[in-house]
Structure formats: structure tokens, C-alpha cells
Design a protein around this motif. Sequence first.
Motif, PDB file in Angstrom:
ATOM      1  N   GLU A 242       0.829  -1.205   0.000  1.00  0.00           N
ATOM      2  CA  GLU A 242       0.000   0.000   0.000  1.00  0.00           C
ATOM      3  C   GLU A 242       0.867   1.261   0.000  1.00  0.00           C
ATOM      4  O   GLU A 242       0.599   2.226  -0.716  1.00  0.00           O
ATOM      5  CB  GLU A 242      -0.893  -0.021   1.247  1.00  0.00           C
ATOM      6  CG  GLU A 242      -1.833   1.144   1.361  1.00  0.00           C
ATOM      7  CD  GLU A 242      -2.671   1.083   2.626  1.00  0.00           C
ATOM      8  OE1 GLU A 242      -3.755   1.680   2.605  1.00  0.00           O
ATOM      9  OE2 GLU A 242      -2.249   0.458   3.621  1.00  0.00           O
TER      10      GLU A 242
ATOM     11  N   GLU B  59     -10.509 -11.100   2.717  1.00  0.00           N
ATOM     12  CA  GLU B  59     -10.617 -10.671   1.316  1.00  0.00           C
ATOM     13  C   GLU B  59     -10.116  -9.244   1.120  1.00  0.00           C
ATOM     14  O   GLU B  59      -9.451  -8.945   0.132  1.00  0.00           O
ATOM     15  CB  GLU B  59     -12.056 -10.810   0.822  1.00  0.00           C
ATOM     16  CG  GLU B  59     -12.496 -12.232   0.609  1.00  0.00           C
ATOM     17  CD  GLU B  59     -11.565 -13.027  -0.289  1.00  0.00           C
ATOM     18  OE1 GLU B  59     -11.203 -12.537  -1.386  1.00  0.00           O
ATOM     19  OE2 GLU B  59     -11.177 -14.141   0.114  1.00  0.00           O
ATOM     20  N   GLU B  60     -10.453  -8.356   2.045  1.00  0.00           N
ATOM     21  CA  GLU B  60      -9.990  -6.969   1.941  1.00  0.00           C
ATOM     22  C   GLU B  60      -8.466  -6.903   1.983  1.00  0.00           C
ATOM     23  O   GLU B  60      -7.853  -6.157   1.213  1.00  0.00           O
ATOM     24  CB  GLU B  60     -10.577  -6.130   3.086  1.00  0.00           C
ATOM     25  CG  GLU B  60     -12.065  -5.893   2.966  1.00  0.00           C
ATOM     26  CD  GLU B  60     -12.663  -5.190   4.177  1.00  0.00           C
ATOM     27  OE1 GLU B  60     -11.923  -4.924   5.163  1.00  0.00           O
ATOM     28  OE2 GLU B  60     -13.868  -4.900   4.144  1.00  0.00           O
TER      29      GLU B  60
ATOM     30  N   LEU C 255      -6.345  -9.330   1.217  1.00  0.00           N
ATOM     31  CA  LEU C 255      -5.808  -9.918  -0.018  1.00  0.00           C
ATOM     32  C   LEU C 255      -5.832  -8.895  -1.146  1.00  0.00           C
ATOM     33  O   LEU C 255      -4.889  -8.790  -1.927  1.00  0.00           O
ATOM     34  CB  LEU C 255      -6.597 -11.176  -0.410  1.00  0.00           C
ATOM     35  CG  LEU C 255      -6.327 -12.422   0.420  1.00  0.00           C
ATOM     36  CD1 LEU C 255      -7.338 -13.510   0.101  1.00  0.00           C
ATOM     37  CD2 LEU C 255      -4.905 -12.923   0.221  1.00  0.00           C
ATOM     38  N   CYS C 256      -6.901  -8.127  -1.223  1.00  0.00           N
ATOM     39  CA  CYS C 256      -7.012  -7.086  -2.252  1.00  0.00           C
ATOM     40  C   CYS C 256      -5.983  -5.983  -2.042  1.00  0.00           C
ATOM     41  O   CYS C 256      -5.624  -5.279  -2.987  1.00  0.00           O
ATOM     42  CB  CYS C 256      -8.418  -6.480  -2.251  1.00  0.00           C
ATOM     43  SG  CYS C 256      -9.674  -7.598  -2.887  1.00  0.00           S
ATOM     44  N   ARG C 257      -5.513  -5.819  -0.823  1.00  0.00           N
ATOM     45  CA  ARG C 257      -4.501  -4.807  -0.526  1.00  0.00           C
ATOM     46  C   ARG C 257      -3.084  -5.327  -0.755  1.00  0.00           C
ATOM     47  O   ARG C 257      -2.116  -4.639  -0.445  1.00  0.00           O
ATOM     48  CB  ARG C 257      -4.649  -4.317   0.920  1.00  0.00           C
ATOM     49  CG  ARG C 257      -5.876  -3.463   1.101  1.00  0.00           C
ATOM     50  CD  ARG C 257      -6.099  -3.136   2.563  1.00  0.00           C
ATOM     51  NE  ARG C 257      -7.228  -2.234   2.694  1.00  0.00           N
ATOM     52  CZ  ARG C 257      -7.114  -0.934   2.868  1.00  0.00           C
ATOM     53  NH1 ARG C 257      -5.943  -0.370   2.945  1.00  0.00           N
ATOM     54  NH2 ARG C 257      -8.186  -0.187   2.982  1.00  0.00           N
TER      55      ARG C 257
END
Length: 148
Positions: free
Chosen positions: A25, A78-79, A81-83
Motif C-alpha cells: 500500500e 478478502e480486503e 488480499l485485495c490490498r
Amino acid sequence: MLDTPVSIRRAAMNLLARREHGYVELVRKLQQRGADTELVELELQRLVEEGLLSEERYLESYIRSRANAGRGPMRIREELLCRGLERSGIDRALNEADIDWDNNMHDLWQRRFDGKIIDIKDKAKQSRFLVQRGYEMNAVRRLLDQQN
């Protein structure tokens, strides 16, 4: 423009002062501000070595924050993993988190639905809500079946 190691470090430190960030990030945010990828990698590696940038702290902070907002472990996974975080680290952090997920789900259900199930249609609606929030279907079913 972030074109020197000092300016990249300063920008990274400013971001970290506001809240914990994950490595991926932070790379993305610094690149969006015009920083060179190689310089970003070097500076962030220095921050990791100095203990100022920590994936473990970020995971801990993120999980606690999202759990307090009523999100379940599946949604949080899931959040993250998306990051761009690794599944093994996420799973380890979720397992080590001192969070009673069933209790969190029960509290959320109480706040949202006043602890009442009117009919089968209402039960289905509540079930969908809790699953969308990231709680496992078996746990949701157990909670709602206990209310009958």
C-alpha cells in the motif's frame, strides 16, 4: 515530486504517522505521488529494518479496526488480499487476533435487528446481511437457530 531518498522517506513517514500501512500500500501511494520505484523500495526497506514499517503491526491494526466496525474474518481476509498482503500472514494474524468472532457477530446482529426474528423471510434477510459482513455461514446459522 518525490525524487530524492529524503523526500520519499519524509512522505512515507508522514503516511505512517497517520496510521499503519502495509508495504504494498505504501509503495502504491508513493508511486502515485511520482516517486521512482527503485528509490521507494530502498527507502521502505530501510524503514522495515528500523522497525518503523511492519506488516504485522499493520495486520493487527487493520483486523482490530475492521472487527470493531462489525466485519467478520472472511470479509477482512478478502480486503487484505485485495490490498496485496500474503494469505499466510493474513491467516496467521486472524488466528492470533484476540477477537471472539461469534460474540462480535451476535453484538452486530443485536444492534442491527434488535435481537428479533419475525419470520422465515426475516431470518433469510438477517442471514444474508451477516454473511455479507464476512461471517461464516455455519456460525450465522448457529446464531439464528438459537434464537427460535
